[in-house]
Design an enzyme around this catalytic site. Structure first.
Site, mmCIF file in Angstrom:
data_model
loop_
_atom_site.group_PDB
_atom_site.id
_atom_site.type_symbol
_atom_site.label_atom_id
_atom_site.label_comp_id
_atom_site.label_asym_id
_atom_site.label_seq_id
_atom_site.Cartn_x
_atom_site.Cartn_y
_atom_site.Cartn_z
ATOM 1 C CE LYS A 50 0.939 -4.287 1.085
ATOM 2 N NZ LYS A 50 0.444 -5.338 1.870
ATOM 3 C CE LYS A 94 -1.982 1.710 5.522
ATOM 4 N NZ LYS A 94 -2.535 0.230 5.406
ATOM 5 C CE LYS A 101 1.223 -4.837 10.119
ATOM 6 N NZ LYS A 101 0.159 -4.427 8.980
HETATM 7 P P1 TYM Z 1 -3.298 -4.785 7.781
HETATM 8 O O1 TYM Z 1 -2.551 -5.751 8.601
HETATM 9 O O2 TYM Z 1 -2.560 -3.900 6.655
HETATM 10 O O3 TYM Z 1 -4.150 -3.799 8.863
HETATM 11 C C1 TYM Z 1 -4.975 -4.534 9.657
HETATM 12 C C2 TYM Z 1 -6.255 -3.635 9.871
HETATM 13 O O4 TYM Z 1 -5.899 -2.328 10.357
HETATM 14 C C3 TYM Z 1 -6.486 -1.184 9.484
HETATM 15 N N1 TYM Z 1 -5.452 -0.180 9.253
HETATM 16 C C4 TYM Z 1 -5.655 1.307 9.699
HETATM 17 N N2 TYM Z 1 -6.659 1.659 10.015
HETATM 18 C C5 TYM Z 1 -6.660 3.234 10.169
HETATM 19 N N3 TYM Z 1 -5.606 3.740 9.894
HETATM 20 C C6 TYM Z 1 -4.344 3.300 9.709
HETATM 21 N N4 TYM Z 1 -3.552 3.751 9.192
HETATM 22 C C7 TYM Z 1 -4.521 1.718 9.349
HETATM 23 N N5 TYM Z 1 -3.521 0.880 9.025
HETATM 24 C C8 TYM Z 1 -4.091 -0.399 9.096
HETATM 25 C C9 TYM Z 1 -6.474 -1.906 8.164
HETATM 26 O O5 TYM Z 1 -7.430 -1.371 7.324
HETATM 27 C C10 TYM Z 1 -7.076 -3.322 8.567
HETATM 28 O O6 TYM Z 1 -8.201 -3.482 8.884
HETATM 29 N N6 TYM Z 1 -5.489 -7.518 4.329
HETATM 30 C C11 TYM Z 1 -5.709 -7.127 5.635
HETATM 31 C C12 TYM Z 1 -5.839 -8.418 6.750
HETATM 32 C C13 TYM Z 1 -6.706 -9.163 6.598
HETATM 33 C C14 TYM Z 1 -8.177 -9.121 6.801
HETATM 34 C C15 TYM Z 1 -8.767 -10.304 6.309
HETATM 35 C C16 TYM Z 1 -8.886 -8.364 7.240
HETATM 36 C C17 TYM Z 1 -6.599 -10.378 5.973
HETATM 37 N N7 TYM Z 1 -7.728 -10.984 6.012
HETATM 38 C C18 TYM Z 1 -9.932 -10.437 6.628
HETATM 39 C C19 TYM Z 1 -10.257 -8.348 7.621
HETATM 40 C C20 TYM Z 1 -10.721 -9.722 7.255
HETATM 41 C C21 TYM Z 1 -4.612 -6.332 5.962
HETATM 42 O O7 TYM Z 1 -3.500 -6.264 5.295
HETATM 43 O O8 TYM Z 1 -4.635 -5.596 7.216
#
Ligand code: TYM
Length: 354
Positions: free
Chosen positions: A138, A221, A224
């Site tokens: 990032k 990957k 969004k």
């Molecule tokens: P974020 O918002 O990027 O994504 C949320 C969750 O979706 C999963 N994910 C995917 N899984 C499979 N294929 C993909 N293409 C894909 N894109 C996203 C991510 O791995 C994630 O599990 N840091 C985290 C949010 C967060 C969080 C937490 C999660 C903040 N605090 C505490 C668990 C526990 C994030 O950026 O997710």
């Protein structure tokens, strides 16, 4: 609403029990997960995590949240951020998160997340944060020295999210593994100094569906925040758009529907189909032996539409009922604040804060 004082709550948290309409069984393991409102959820989010949330809430004490404090580590338009946060809340509910079984909040409504993040930051080494691959990726989009500190400190906030809720399990996609490893290192470091205060969490990363790939560049990957909307299927896509995107998804000229590391495009579609239909990859390969990509893509698009359309309809209904969403947000944040405050106090006591 039913109120308990803090001490009763802390006790009831372990024995219980029923609080604010949520029933927890004594000894139930806890589970935490969240998604950032930094865009509209994609099919990657459904497969990587949310698909299983409704099942987890039958067996675990679950907390799901909208990680808006994480989202602002990159610049957000305020109106868009507000809209995306509400949309994500509606998405959670429409995907089966039941506020009678699980707690669900907006992260910024529970100040304990940010407070614990500060405490943990005093135990985190700069070196370990600079090794985080997501920070490196990032920050590559910022000019040198202009990366916000929040982007660097992001994994500490994530550790706070997990530890505040004393999570036993954290279901995430593969991209979050390194952050959970850091969380585990922090638990060891903190407990070594202060005794058994923080709970050690375990990640749950599914074998398939943990890294859904971009439809246009399957080496990446699905995200969004991809600037090319053809690369992802979003929860906002109309059925005909989903069909078109899958039709145009990059594959290869081999023409065999199979999971093969050398062919990431078709492998990703096979993986998606297998997870969505709860079949093994082998079963999908057998079912499509001798069948071309055209028919397979059509079937995959049909499955996607059949899963996404009901979620869209329910989201629309929920987003039309702002009063319900508002009262849910405030009731849930009150619940979570009173549930987590005593534990945060315990952490502060251990550190020696008066
Ligand atoms: P974020 O918002 O990027 O994504 C949320 C969750 O979706 C999963 N994910 C995917 N899984 C499979 N294929 C993909 N293409 C894909 N894109 C996203 C991510 O791995 C994630 O599990 N840091 C985290 C949010 C967060 C969080 C937490 C999660 C903040 N605090 C505490 C668990 C526990 C994030 O950026 O997710």
């Amino acid at each position: 609403m039913f109120h308990l004082d803090e001490k009763q709550l802390y006790l009831s948290f372990w024995r219980v029990v029923t609080y604010a309409g949520i029933h927890y069984t004594q000894g139930m393991k806890s589970l935490v997960s969240g998604i950032q409102p930094s865009g509209v959820p994609t099919i990657g989010h459904i497969l990587g995590t949310v698909k299983n949330w409704r099942h987890y809430q039958e067996s675990y004490r679950c907390h799901f949240f909208i990680a808006d404090l994480h989202a602002i580590t990159v610049q957000q338009d305020p109106a868009v951020l507000r809209a995306n946060s509400l949309k994500l809340l509606a998405f959670f509910l429409a995907s089966g998160v039941d506020p009678k079984k699980s707690s669900v909040t907006i992260q910024s409504h529970v100040p304990q997340h940010a407070e614990l993040s500060w405490l943990l930051s005093c135990f985190t080494h700069l070196g370990e944060l600079s090794r985080m691959t997501q920070f490196k990726d990032k920050s590559a989009s910022h000019s040198t020295k202009a990366e916000p500190f929040g982007l660097f400190a992001y994994p500490v906030l994530m550790a706070a999210d997990i530890l505040l809720h004393e999570a036993d399990f954290v279901p995430v996609g593969a991209d979050q593994k390194q952050h959970i490893e850091l969380t585990r290192d922090l638990v060891i470091r903190f407990n070594h100094r202060y005794g058994e205060v923080l709970k050690m969490p375990e990640p749950i990363i599914p074998e398939f569906g943990a890294r859904v790939r971009s439809l246009q560049d399957p080496t990446k990957k699905m995200s969004k925040s991809d600037s090319n909307a053809q690369g992802y299927i979003s929860i906002d896509d109309a059925p005909e758009v989903i069909v078109k995107k899958i039709k145009k998804a990059v594959t290869d000229s081999v023409g065999v529907v199979a999971y093969d590391n050398e062919r990431p495009g078709i492998s990703s579609l096979v993986e998606m189909y297998s997870v969505l239909t709860d079949q093994s990859v082998d079963a999908v390969e057998v079912a499509y032996q001798g069948v071309g990509y055209g028919k397979f893509k059509k079937d995959l698009a049909d499955v996607l539409v059949s899963i996404i359309e009901p979620i869209q309809i329910e989201m629309k209904r929920l987003l039309g009922d702002e009063d319900y969403l508002d009262s849910l947000m405030s009731a849930q944040s009150r619940l979570v604040i009173s549930r987590t405050a005593p534990y945060l106090r315990k952490i502060k006591d251990a550190i020696g804060l008066l």
